[in-house]
Design a protein around this motif. Structure first.
Motif, PDB file in Angstrom:
ATOM      1  N   UNK A 149       1.289  14.100   4.401  1.00  0.00           N
ATOM      2  CA  UNK A 149       2.217  15.210   4.745  1.00  0.00           C
ATOM      3  C   UNK A 149       2.902  15.672   3.299  1.00  0.00           C
ATOM      4  N   UNK A 150       3.365  14.810   2.513  1.00  0.00           N
ATOM      5  CA  UNK A 150       3.958  15.205   1.065  1.00  0.00           C
ATOM      6  C   UNK A 150       2.862  15.779   0.224  1.00  0.00           C
ATOM      7  N   UNK A 151       1.715  15.426   0.148  1.00  0.00           N
ATOM      8  CA  UNK A 151       0.589  16.071  -0.597  1.00  0.00           C
ATOM      9  C   UNK A 151       0.477  17.499  -0.257  1.00  0.00           C
ATOM     10  N   UNK A 152       0.286  17.421   1.050  1.00  0.00           N
ATOM     11  CA  UNK A 152       0.002  18.817   1.684  1.00  0.00           C
ATOM     12  C   UNK A 152       1.223  19.857   1.440  1.00  0.00           C
ATOM     13  N   UNK A 153       2.458  19.311   1.459  1.00  0.00           N
ATOM     14  CA  UNK A 153       3.520  20.066   1.091  1.00  0.00           C
ATOM     15  C   UNK A 153       3.621  20.566  -0.178  1.00  0.00           C
ATOM     16  N   UNK A 154       3.194  19.714  -1.216  1.00  0.00           N
ATOM     17  CA  UNK A 154       3.193  20.011  -2.544  1.00  0.00           C
ATOM     18  C   UNK A 154       2.320  21.211  -2.893  1.00  0.00           C
ATOM     19  N   UNK A 155       1.036  21.012  -2.187  1.00  0.00           N
ATOM     20  CA  UNK A 155       0.007  22.076  -2.653  1.00  0.00           C
ATOM     21  C   UNK A 155       0.172  23.393  -1.820  1.00  0.00           C
ATOM     22  N   UNK A 156       0.944  23.338  -0.678  1.00  0.00           N
ATOM     23  CA  UNK A 156       1.314  24.557  -0.225  1.00  0.00           C
ATOM     24  C   UNK A 156       2.219  25.440  -1.139  1.00  0.00           C
ATOM     25  N   UNK A 157       2.923  25.021  -1.862  1.00  0.00           N
ATOM     26  CA  UNK A 157       3.703  25.774  -2.737  1.00  0.00           C
ATOM     27  C   UNK A 157       2.924  26.134  -3.997  1.00  0.00           C
ATOM     28  N   UNK A 158       1.655  25.851  -4.180  1.00  0.00           N
ATOM     29  CA  UNK A 158       1.054  25.994  -5.520  1.00  0.00           C
ATOM     30  C   UNK A 158       0.166  27.582  -5.245  1.00  0.00           C
ATOM     31  N   UNK A 159       0.429  28.561  -5.969  1.00  0.00           N
ATOM     32  CA  UNK A 159      -0.130  29.999  -5.797  1.00  0.00           C
ATOM     33  C   UNK A 159      -0.858  30.300  -7.004  1.00  0.00           C
ATOM     34  N   UNK A 212      -5.530   8.651   0.526  1.00  0.00           N
ATOM     35  CA  UNK A 212      -5.104   8.434   1.376  1.00  0.00           C
ATOM     36  C   UNK A 212      -5.976   8.014   2.741  1.00  0.00           C
ATOM     37  N   UNK A 213      -7.275   8.368   2.572  1.00  0.00           N
ATOM     38  CA  UNK A 213      -8.298   8.053   3.626  1.00  0.00           C
ATOM     39  C   UNK A 213      -9.203   6.845   3.011  1.00  0.00           C
ATOM     40  N   UNK A 214      -9.369   5.936   3.906  1.00  0.00           N
ATOM     41  CA  UNK A 214     -10.356   4.589   3.670  1.00  0.00           C
ATOM     42  C   UNK A 214     -11.660   4.928   4.491  1.00  0.00           C
ATOM     43  N   UNK A 215     -12.573   4.628   3.733  1.00  0.00           N
ATOM     44  CA  UNK A 215     -13.945   4.861   4.325  1.00  0.00           C
ATOM     45  C   UNK A 215     -14.234   3.514   4.915  1.00  0.00           C
ATOM     46  N   UNK A 216     -14.373   3.308   6.440  1.00  0.00           N
ATOM     47  CA  UNK A 216     -14.700   2.115   7.245  1.00  0.00           C
ATOM     48  C   UNK A 216     -16.072   1.988   7.767  1.00  0.00           C
ATOM     49  N   UNK A 217     -16.575   0.886   7.661  1.00  0.00           N
ATOM     50  CA  UNK A 217     -17.815   0.740   8.447  1.00  0.00           C
ATOM     51  C   UNK A 217     -17.751  -0.200   9.629  1.00  0.00           C
ATOM     52  N   UNK A 218     -17.866   0.637  10.946  1.00  0.00           N
ATOM     53  CA  UNK A 218     -17.556   0.006  12.204  1.00  0.00           C
ATOM     54  C   UNK A 218     -18.621  -1.044  12.575  1.00  0.00           C
ATOM     55  N   UNK A 219     -18.120  -2.038  13.275  1.00  0.00           N
ATOM     56  CA  UNK A 219     -19.015  -2.974  13.884  1.00  0.00           C
ATOM     57  C   UNK A 219     -19.620  -2.611  15.071  1.00  0.00           C
ATOM     58  N   UNK A 220     -20.906  -1.937  14.930  1.00  0.00           N
ATOM     59  CA  UNK A 220     -21.583  -1.229  15.788  1.00  0.00           C
ATOM     60  C   UNK A 220     -23.089  -1.641  15.823  1.00  0.00           C
ATOM     61  N   UNK A 221     -23.496  -1.866  16.967  1.00  0.00           N
ATOM     62  CA  UNK A 221     -24.802  -2.481  17.081  1.00  0.00           C
ATOM     63  C   UNK A 221     -25.753  -1.518  16.333  1.00  0.00           C
ATOM     64  N   UNK A 264       0.739  -1.235  -0.077  1.00  0.00           N
ATOM     65  CA  UNK A 264       0.067  -0.022   0.034  1.00  0.00           C
ATOM     66  C   UNK A 264       0.905   1.204  -0.047  1.00  0.00           C
ATOM     67  N   UNK A 265       0.409   2.393  -0.703  1.00  0.00           N
ATOM     68  CA  UNK A 265       0.997   3.494  -0.367  1.00  0.00           C
ATOM     69  C   UNK A 265       0.540   4.282   0.351  1.00  0.00           C
ATOM     70  N   UNK A 266      -0.806   4.418   0.760  1.00  0.00           N
ATOM     71  CA  UNK A 266      -1.462   5.541   1.660  1.00  0.00           C
ATOM     72  C   UNK A 266      -0.899   5.428   3.079  1.00  0.00           C
ATOM     73  N   UNK A 267      -0.517   6.427   3.525  1.00  0.00           N
ATOM     74  CA  UNK A 267       0.001   6.485   4.822  1.00  0.00           C
ATOM     75  C   UNK A 267       0.151   8.091   5.301  1.00  0.00           C
ATOM     76  N   UNK A 268       0.255   8.364   6.459  1.00  0.00           N
ATOM     77  CA  UNK A 268       0.298   9.677   7.098  1.00  0.00           C
ATOM     78  C   UNK A 268       1.435  10.548   6.268  1.00  0.00           C
ATOM     79  N   UNK A 269       2.539   9.811   6.098  1.00  0.00           N
ATOM     80  CA  UNK A 269       3.819  10.255   5.288  1.00  0.00           C
ATOM     81  C   UNK A 269       3.279  10.894   4.193  1.00  0.00           C
ATOM     82  N   UNK A 270       2.357  10.191   3.278  1.00  0.00           N
ATOM     83  CA  UNK A 270       2.034  10.512   1.987  1.00  0.00           C
ATOM     84  C   UNK A 270       0.989  11.804   2.019  1.00  0.00           C
TER      85      UNK A 270
END
Length: 475
Positions: free
Chosen positions: A268-278, A342-351, A260-266
């Motif tokens: 942060x990378x995306x956020x850094x790239x977008x921060x330079x876009x003006x 990077x974000x996964x949609x998860x359904x929790x085991x809730x009554x 998998x690629x998805x992670x908090x590190x990724x």
């Protein structure tokens, strides 16, 4: 003087493209105020022109034969050369290359933004008219005025532009299309004889191209971002970016997981790239499912998003979203296409008995968002279970059937029986004699403070109230 970005006071100028007859009369009539286009500056002489046009004129609602010379990185801006300019351009190019061995290298003192020059194009080694756009420590950025493309050059690849080539209007004009130009369409447009028609749509001039009478459609850009699958049967440390309902959360792995690629590190990378876009291009006519970039209202920072229904956009690296009006979405830089969602949609085991109320959503947010040592495991059935360390997190109390404990209102004094195995039986009754200990057989007067589950109660011995009152007073 337009174009030149070099400060000047009184300067020596050479007027290009006309003789001086009638010039004095023109100055008298204008009170010696004239607007000139500065073409170049060599040896402290400014070469200027009365012609302020920087590109061919492209009238609206007329068929203009020509060819596209370059498609810009934003995929909606193109440079177009009308056929009426092509012959003069070819002649100029031949003459310029015949002078290749006689051209004077451009001195470093003449390197500044806006300067006209001759540059050697890396693609074919030919010489072309260019304008300096940026001077770096080692490289000089130039713009090829007759074709529309840019390039970084070494200083020894730049030459003085001869006077005879200064006063010719650039051969290309920049046009905009409503939607993005795909790679396939670019191959069909560039260097091919087509017909351009400029149309006014809501005050904006947009270009349409035709080949043999048929429109060459520009389709909405579909940036493809990989969507991965959350692993099943693995306990993975995550952060929760958004609680959508009491059963649906959006999570991101804290660290990379094999495959998998998805992670908090990724993220942060995306956020850094977008921060330079003006200077992102606005996304025209966004389509449902299209990837884009938008500013989040709470911090005004740029984030990747996916267009959903009724103007709603989902921030794909966090899971939350909000409604965006027209003009508030931007084209996603192509370099971000390589990063997976990077974000996964998860359904929790809730009554099913747990209601999807604002109060319950707040409870889930308090327990999950920014939680430390939080892990999630997805079952074969597709439901997620949250852990804090090795302990399962119970987000909500189990529902209590009214028939089971309906006769024990919260706060009432009740009698309990305690067995040697510390099992407690609960029944209604009058306040009974208290026993100093809950061990062994006996009856103890207590107050029910909270019903946590059908089998778990929180109680207070009534003979402890006086001590509790003193403690409260001390606090």
């Amino acid at each position: 003087m337009k174009e030149m970005e070099k400060m000047a006071g009184a300067v020596k100028c050479k007027l290009m493209g006309r003789d001086m007859e009638g010039w004095d009369q023109k100055l008298d009539l204008s009170a010696y105020k004239v607007e000139l286009m500065c073409l170049a500056m060599y040896d402290n002489v400014y070469f200027v022109s009365e012609d302020l046009s920087t590109s061919p004129s492209l009238p609206v609602d007329e068929d203009i034969p020509g060819s596209v010379s370059h498609v810009c990185l934003d995929r909606t801006s193109l440079w177009f050369c009308p056929s009426t300019y092509q012959s003069a351009l070819d002649t100029m190019m031949d003459q310029l290359n015949e002078l290749a061995t006689k051209l004077t290298p451009l001195h470093v003192s003449h390197l500044f933004s806006g300067q006209f020059c001759v540059a050697k194009f890396s693609g074919d080694g030919g010489l072309y008219r260019a304008r300096v756009t940026r001077v770096g420590e080692e490289k000089v950025s130039v713009f090829y005025v007759d074709f529309g493309n840019n390039e970084d050059k070494d200083m020894d690849e730049l030459f003085v532009l001869p006077e005879d080539f200064m006063n010719l209007t650039p051969a290309v004009a920049k046009v905009e299309t409503e939607n993005s130009v795909s790679s396939d369409l670019e191959d069909k447009l560039v260097g091919v004889e087509v017909v351009l028609r400029m149309e006014d749509e809501n005050g904006k001039r947009l270009a349409k191209f035709f080949l043999e009478g048929k429109e060459m459609s520009c389709c909405p850009e579909q940036v493809m971002v990989e969507v991965e699958t959350f692993p099943v049967g693995m306990k993975i440390e995550v952060s929760v970016g958004h609680v959508e309902t009491v059963r649906v959360v959006w999570v991101t792995p804290k660290e990379k997981v094999d495959g998998m690629q998805a992670s908090q590190e990724l993220v942060d990378k995306v956020t850094e790239v977008l921060a330079t876009q003006d200077k992102l291009a606005t996304l025209a006519s966004p389509q449902i499912g299209q990837m884009a970039v938008a500013r989040f209202s709470e911090d005004e920072m740029l984030y990747r998003c996916r267009v959903e229904e009724e103007g709603f956009v989902r921030f794909i690296d966090f899971g939350d979203g909000e409604v965006k009006e027209e003009g508030m979405l931007y084209k996603m830089p192509l370099e971000l296409e390589m990063y997976a969602v990077d974000a996964f949609k998860i359904e929790l085991d809730i009554e099913e008995t747990v209601l999807n109320t604002e109060e319950n959503i707040l409870i889930a947010e308090e327990k999950l968002i920014d939680a430390e040592n939080l892990s999630l495991e997805l079952s074969q059935g597709g439901l997620g279970t949250c852990y804090k360390g090795e302990k399962i997190i119970k987000l909500f109390k189990q529902a209590v059937e009214e028939t089971e404990l309906g006769s024990i209102p919260k706060g009432n004094i009740i009698e309990i029986s305690v067995s040697d195995e510390e099992e407690i039986e609960v029944s209604d009754g009058e306040e009974a004699e208290t026993d100093p200990s809950l061990s062994g057989q006996g009856r103890v007067a207590v107050t029910v403070n909270d019903v946590e589950t059908v089998s778990t109660l929180w109680l207070t011995r009534t003979d402890s109230f006086s001590a509790l009152d003193k403690l409260r007073d001390q606090l």
